[in-house]
Design an enzyme around this catalytic site. Structure first.
Site, PDB file in Angstrom:
ATOM      1  N   HIS A 145       0.810  -1.205   0.000  1.00  0.00           N
ATOM      2  CA  HIS A 145       0.000   0.000   0.000  1.00  0.00           C
ATOM      3  C   HIS A 145       0.852   1.267   0.000  1.00  0.00           C
ATOM      4  CE1 HIS A 145      -3.876   1.963   0.695  1.00  0.00           C
ATOM      5  NE2 HIS A 145      -3.226   2.801   1.491  1.00  0.00           N
TER       6      HIS A 145
ATOM      7  N   LYS B 115      -7.257  13.344  -7.381  1.00  0.00           N
ATOM      8  CA  LYS B 115      -6.689  12.019  -7.157  1.00  0.00           C
ATOM      9  C   LYS B 115      -7.804  11.036  -6.807  1.00  0.00           C
ATOM     10  CE  LYS B 115      -3.080   9.648  -4.543  1.00  0.00           C
ATOM     11  NZ  LYS B 115      -2.304   9.681  -3.302  1.00  0.00           N
TER      12      LYS B 115
ATOM     13  N   GLU C 131      -8.431   7.101  -4.991  1.00  0.00           N
ATOM     14  CA  GLU C 131      -7.780   6.133  -4.114  1.00  0.00           C
ATOM     15  C   GLU C 131      -8.771   5.044  -3.712  1.00  0.00           C
ATOM     16  OE1 GLU C 131      -4.220   7.641  -1.578  1.00  0.00           O
ATOM     17  OE2 GLU C 131      -5.970   7.492  -0.291  1.00  0.00           O
TER      18      GLU C 131
ATOM     19  N   HIS D 226     -10.404   2.191  -1.079  1.00  0.00           N
ATOM     20  CA  HIS D 226     -10.587   1.817   0.322  1.00  0.00           C
ATOM     21  C   HIS D 226     -11.365   0.514   0.351  1.00  0.00           C
ATOM     22  CE1 HIS D 226     -10.168   3.983   4.397  1.00  0.00           C
ATOM     23  NE2 HIS D 226      -8.999   3.775   3.848  1.00  0.00           N
TER      24      HIS D 226
ATOM     25  N   HIS E 151     -10.543  -2.879   1.178  1.00  0.00           N
ATOM     26  CA  HIS E 151     -10.557  -3.846   2.267  1.00  0.00           C
ATOM     27  C   HIS E 151     -11.265  -3.344   3.511  1.00  0.00           C
ATOM     28  CE1 HIS E 151      -7.278  -6.647   0.475  1.00  0.00           C
ATOM     29  NE2 HIS E 151      -8.331  -6.503  -0.286  1.00  0.00           N
TER      30      HIS E 151
ATOM     31  N   GLN F 235     -10.495   2.500  10.295  1.00  0.00           N
ATOM     32  CA  GLN F 235     -10.525   3.778  10.989  1.00  0.00           C
ATOM     33  C   GLN F 235     -11.957   4.292  11.095  1.00  0.00           C
ATOM     34  OE1 GLN F 235      -9.375   3.031   8.073  1.00  0.00           O
ATOM     35  NE2 GLN F 235      -7.207   3.450   7.851  1.00  0.00           N
TER      36      GLN F 235
ATOM     37  N   ASN G  65      -5.601   7.439 -11.749  1.00  0.00           N
ATOM     38  CA  ASN G  65      -6.112   6.073 -11.889  1.00  0.00           C
ATOM     39  C   ASN G  65      -6.039   5.300 -10.588  1.00  0.00           C
ATOM     40  OD1 ASN G  65      -3.413   5.485 -11.720  1.00  0.00           O
ATOM     41  ND2 ASN G  65      -3.167   5.004 -13.876  1.00  0.00           N
TER      42      ASN G  65
ATOM     43  N   SER H 282      -4.225  -0.917  -5.934  1.00  0.00           N
ATOM     44  CA  SER H 282      -4.775  -1.787  -4.902  1.00  0.00           C
ATOM     45  C   SER H 282      -4.695  -3.230  -5.386  1.00  0.00           C
ATOM     46  CB  SER H 282      -6.229  -1.392  -4.627  1.00  0.00           C
ATOM     47  OG  SER H 282      -6.833  -2.337  -3.768  1.00  0.00           O
TER      48      SER H 282
END
Lengths: 747, 214
Positions: free
Chosen positions: A53, A96, A98, A100, A102, A245, A503, A543
């Site tokens: 990661h 950007k 990203e 998440h 998992h 989190q 991407n 990922s």
């Protein structure tokens, strides 16, 4: 008692290193870098920084083959927290995407919410104010109760965080396929705006400058989140809920205002969001960037829980925190600003000239690491993995289109496509998002791409996330190309010139040579398309390990596209606008049904090859569309995608509840393939009949096939070459109700 | 002519302050000033706006509009706002029927006008007891109700389950107006909707009228 347990540190051994997800080689490497056995805290630091990661160790060599420069790019890919693209007028867009995935698989609400929170921080840590959020979601099939739960909670998590924070969630995409059952994909994108010259950098420089932690206090949440993201989902994953989190959008809003105020005032030397790997990642990356170091006293860090060890504090992924480097003389200024916004701003150390990050707790040195040895581009491992063409391709390529039965009722096929959750309206989801806030949304969810006005200018930006993973599965290289081409085509349909992409590359386990082959091929395809379409890659996220016990997800390289509209009064939407307008099809129809939703509905299989794509033809098509829109000749424009021409025409009718007669369609092949095939590089436009001749001529000039195939009608009724006769209101009802019904909320 | 001064209160949880500013300055051409919730005085303002946002309410000192839940919690308006009956946040354009056009917030509309205005909330389900409801009706304090495009009041046109389709109410003195929908997001022609514009024009006209010596 608890206090003691967490302070007694386990002995560091190879076994413990392996349990932290490091390999034996990597552990050896740590021993040789340090010249000794690492402390427990240091082991934690290396394990998160060298996790997939944070380190991109299995992807970076391949990513470097992507086109990553262009005259509008103000920072290079991966140099800062997000890409930065010049849009003129002294303004730049930071954006950007990203993953998440998992966290969302085990705790969908918080996983999705903190995915949004994390990507927003990446934007405003650069000094940019977030002006839009997007997402790209993949789930299993909605007949599965667990999937229903994941879908509902992810949507709610995204909505609650973005809505409360106050960023408009303006576009996205949602697909459902069995391959995502245990491992949903939750990719969040954020877009911000900043004036040139006000961009903040993620750097620690100036010996003696202070290191401050600002925002929320630090708790035990999210410890090893980055490592968790770097392994496959299994039954044991449920036990990793504590690795997820917890987000607080209200605090994030305060952090946004305080951070921007501090950056604007000129008090900030460097700043980085504490996302994955928290204090560890921010302190070492900021230091490594200037070959400097930091001395950090963990006793000063505001804690949420008592008795946290140095290991826990360094690895915590508590949300809504930033690490800031400031000159001593501005320490009080920073405190004053953050105090106004009810946030902590505490000095925890200073920048040093040695290239080491030294961590103290209770007067004891808990760890000392060379920043450079930890980071991507420095000492983090870089691997090029073995590749092998996947076995499954033999099976998928053996597909014979003529074995597909010819349907007897084409209207029925169209209705069942419109009712497919992959094609049906996603209103159930996006109605839970607030796309209006900030008063700049010209086009929100449900059109080809979102359009956001740039305040104080005549400009607007167009935004889209896109990926058809079935195509990538069937042909990773071409599928990668199509992903870029289609997202560009989507922004072009609004009148925007594509500028750049971010991407989010979601794949399975990179140690599987077949997966790695998919990865390399897809990245190559993305690169080829970006080169031709002149949309460089500004950064993003990889990922891996998206697998559940049933296997890997389809390779899903999601593209986030940014386009620019010079004159926001010329924005075009997808819905037909006026009865009597001509309907013109731009592009070639060959009747390609490989990987199509139609084929899946008929056979239950993802079969054949991805539709063919000629990138130069695509580029000409897009140039043509932009010229036509700029000339004011286009009333509406809509990309032909999943479900093919028939679905696209129906969608064009829905928005303003108009009808269409399609009477002049060349059927050189099977009608079902012509109507439902997913050939690329096609756009349906509508135009005043007086403009049609000019449109056809300009198209010819660009070498693009164009044909008036029908006209828009007042009566909401669709007739397609007498094969389909359908009441538009009835069809729209089915299109709108499919997802509410599938989640058990429709009648 | 001097400009009307809008004070926009910013508090932890507020998030539509930029929409309110855009409406007041860019669309109406008046003045807007952000007021941080810790400020001890509102200063020199003619109109106070508590912009949209989430229940994190603080205080309110004088005549104002919007942020319904703060106004009910502060006791400035009767009733409470509950979770939407769908239990989900909802953002969409809905229709409102003007029930009272004789307020200083709605004088530019006519009674019975139907407006297309967005809602964006998770807790917009207005509730009050029968006595209060009757009093609101008797005093003509219900300003907006959710309705069909035709103006008909139906359950399906009600986005949150509010009692009696209530979308906005005014206090007895007529100087505090709370509403769930966001007229400030329907004022800009570039964004395609302008039905909220007259609400703010009403305010501006009435403030100017009030400021002028008789």
């Amino acid at each position: 008692m608890n206090q003691l347990v967490s302070i007694i540190e386990p002995e560091v051994t190879l076994q413990l290193a392996l349990e932290h997800g490091l390999t034996e080689d990597e552990y050896e490497r740590i021993l040789s870098i340090l010249g000794r056995v690492p402390t427990y805290t240091e082991l934690g630091i290396y394990s998160v920084m060298w996790s997939e990661h944070c380190s991109y160790k299995n992807s970076i060599a391949v990513l470097k083959t992507l086109p990553r420069s262009g005259k509008r790019l103000l920072v290079g890919a991966g140099e800062e927290n997000a890409g930065l693209v010049d849009i003129g007028d002294g303004l730049a867009i930071a954006f950007k995407i990203e993953s998440h995935n998992h966290p969302s698989a085990v705790e969908p609400y918080q996983g999705a919410a903190t995915g949004v929170g994390g990507i927003l921080r990446d934007i405003f840590t650069m000094g940019a104010r977030p002006i839009a959020a997007l997402n790209s979601l993949r789930f299993g099939e909605l007949s599965n109760d667990r999937v229903k739960y994941l879908f509902k909670r992810v949507v709610k998590g995204i909505g609650d965080y973005g809505n409360s924070f106050g960023v408009p969630t303006v576009a996205g995409e949602i697909y459902f396929d069995k391959c995502y059952t245990g491992n949903p994909l939750v990719n969040a994108m954020a877009v911000g705006i900043v004036e040139h010259g006000r961009v903040a950098k993620a750097i620690a420089k100036g010996t003696g400058n202070l290191v401050m932690i600002v925002g929320s206090s630090t708790g035990r949440d999210g410890i090893h989140g980055a490592t968790f993201a770097s392994e496959e989902i299994s039954e044991a994953s449920e036990a990793k809920r504590p690795s997820v989190q917890v987000g607080d959008p209200f605090t994030e809003k305060l952090l946004l205002e305080a951070t921007l105020e501090a950056i604007r005032a000129g008090y900030v030397v460097g700043i980085q969001d504490m996302g994955a790997a928290g204090l560890t990642c921010s302190s070492t990356e900021m230091s490594a960037k200037d070959n400097s170091g930091m001395s950090i006293n963990l006793d000063k860090v505001p804690l949420r829980e008592e008795g946290m060890s140095s290991y826990e504090i360094m690895l915590s992924e508590s949300q809504e925190r930033m690490l800031v480097v400031v000159e001593k003389k501005h320490e009080n200024d920073i405190k004053k600003i953050f105090d106004k916004w009810d946030l902590h701003a505490v000095t925890i150390g200073e920048v040093t000239s040695s290239p080491k990050v030294s961590i103290f707790q209770n007067g004891e040195l808990k760890g000392e690491v060379l920043a450079e040895t930890l980071v991507l581009g420095g000492g983090a491992p870089v691997y090029i993995r073995e590749t092998k063409e996947p076995e499954y391709l033999k099976r998928t390529r053996s597909f014979k289109p003529n074995n597909v039965p010819v349907p007897s009722d084409y209207a029925k096929v169209l209705l069942s496509l419109l009712a497919s959750p992959n094609i049906a309206s996603k209103r159930w989801a996006y109605q839970q998002y607030d796309p209006l806030i900030r008063s700049n949304t010209i086009v929100g969810p449900g059109s080809d791409a979102a359009v956001i006005r740039i305040e104080g200018t005549n400009k607007a930006i167009a935004l889209k996330t896109d990926c058809n993973s079935r195509y990538v599965y069937l042909n990773p290289r071409r599928g990668g190309q199509i992903t870029v081409a289609e997202s560009a085509r989507n922004v072009v349909c609004t009148g925007a010139k594509p500028l750049a992409i971010t991407n989010c590359l979601n794949f399975g386990n990179p140690y599987d040579p077949e997966i790695y082959w998919q990865f390399k091929e897809a990245v190559a395809g993305i690169g080829e398309a970006c080169n031709v379409l002149e949309t460089p890659v500004t950064g993003g996220n990889v990922s891996f390990y998206n697998e559940d016990p049933e296997g890997a997800v389809y390779p899903t390289p999601v593209i986030g596209m940014l386009g620019l509209i010079e004159d926001h009064t010329k924005v075009t939407q997808s819905g037909f606008k006026n009865a009597g307008d001509d309907i013109i099809l731009l592009g070639e129809t060959r009747g390609e049904i490989g990987g199509s939703e139609y084929l899946y509905q008929v056979t239950g299989e993802i079969f054949g090859d991805a539709p063919s794509l000629d990138l130069n033809y695509e580029k000409s098509l897009q140039t043509l569309c932009l010229e036509l829109i700029a000339q004011g000749r286009v009333q509406s424009a809509h990309d032909c995608s999943e479900g093919g021409l028939a679905v696209a025409v129906a969608e064009c009718c829905f928005q303003n509840e108009l009808g269409a007669i399609i009477h002049d369609l060349e059927v050189t092949y099977r009608p079902d393939f012509v109507l439902f095939g997913e050939d690329q590089s096609r756009v349906i436009i509508s135009a005043k009949p007086a403009d049609s001749q000019a449109i056809l001529e300009l198209s010819q000039g660009h070498g693009i096939k164009a044909k008036v195939i029908g006209r828009v009608t007042e009566k909401p009724f669709l007739n397609v070459i007498d094969k389909i006769e359908l009441d538009i209101l009835q069809a729209k009802g089915i299109y709108e109700k499919a997802i509410p019904v599938a989640v058990g909320e429709g009648e | 002519m001097s400009k009307v001064k809008f004070g926009i209160v910013v508090f932890p949880g507020s998030n539509r302050e930029s929409d309110a500013r855009h409406m007041a300055e860019d669309i109406l051409g008046q003045q807007a000033r952000m007021i941080w919730h810790k400020d001890s005085s509102l200063g020199d303002v003619d109109v106070v706006i508590l912009p949209g946002g989430f229940s994190y309410g603080d205080y309110l000192r004088c005549g104002a509009i919007a942020k319904f839940s703060i106004l009910t919690e502060a006791g400035l308006l009767p009733g409470v706002l509950l979770r939407n009956s769908s239990l989900k946040f909802v953002c969409k354009f809905i229709h409102l029927r003007v029930e009272n056009a004789e307020t200083r917030f709605t004088s530019k509309y006519a009674k019975g006008d139907v407006l297309e205005i967005p809602v964006a909330h998770g807790d917009g389900n207005y509730f009050t007891d029968a006595d209060t409801l009757k009093r609101l009706d008797d005093n003509n304090q219900v300003v907006f109700r959710y309705c069909e495009p035709s103006g008909e009041l139906t359950a399906s046109s009600n986005p949150n389950g509010s009692i009696s389709n209530i979308a906005g109410i005014i206090n007895e003195r007529g100087n505090v107006f709370g509403l769930m929908p966001h007229p400030e997001d329907a004022v800009d022609p570039v964004l395609g909707h302008t039905d909220g514009r007259k609400l703010f024009d009403s305010i501006v006209e009435n403030v100017i009228h009030q400021l002028q010596p008789a």
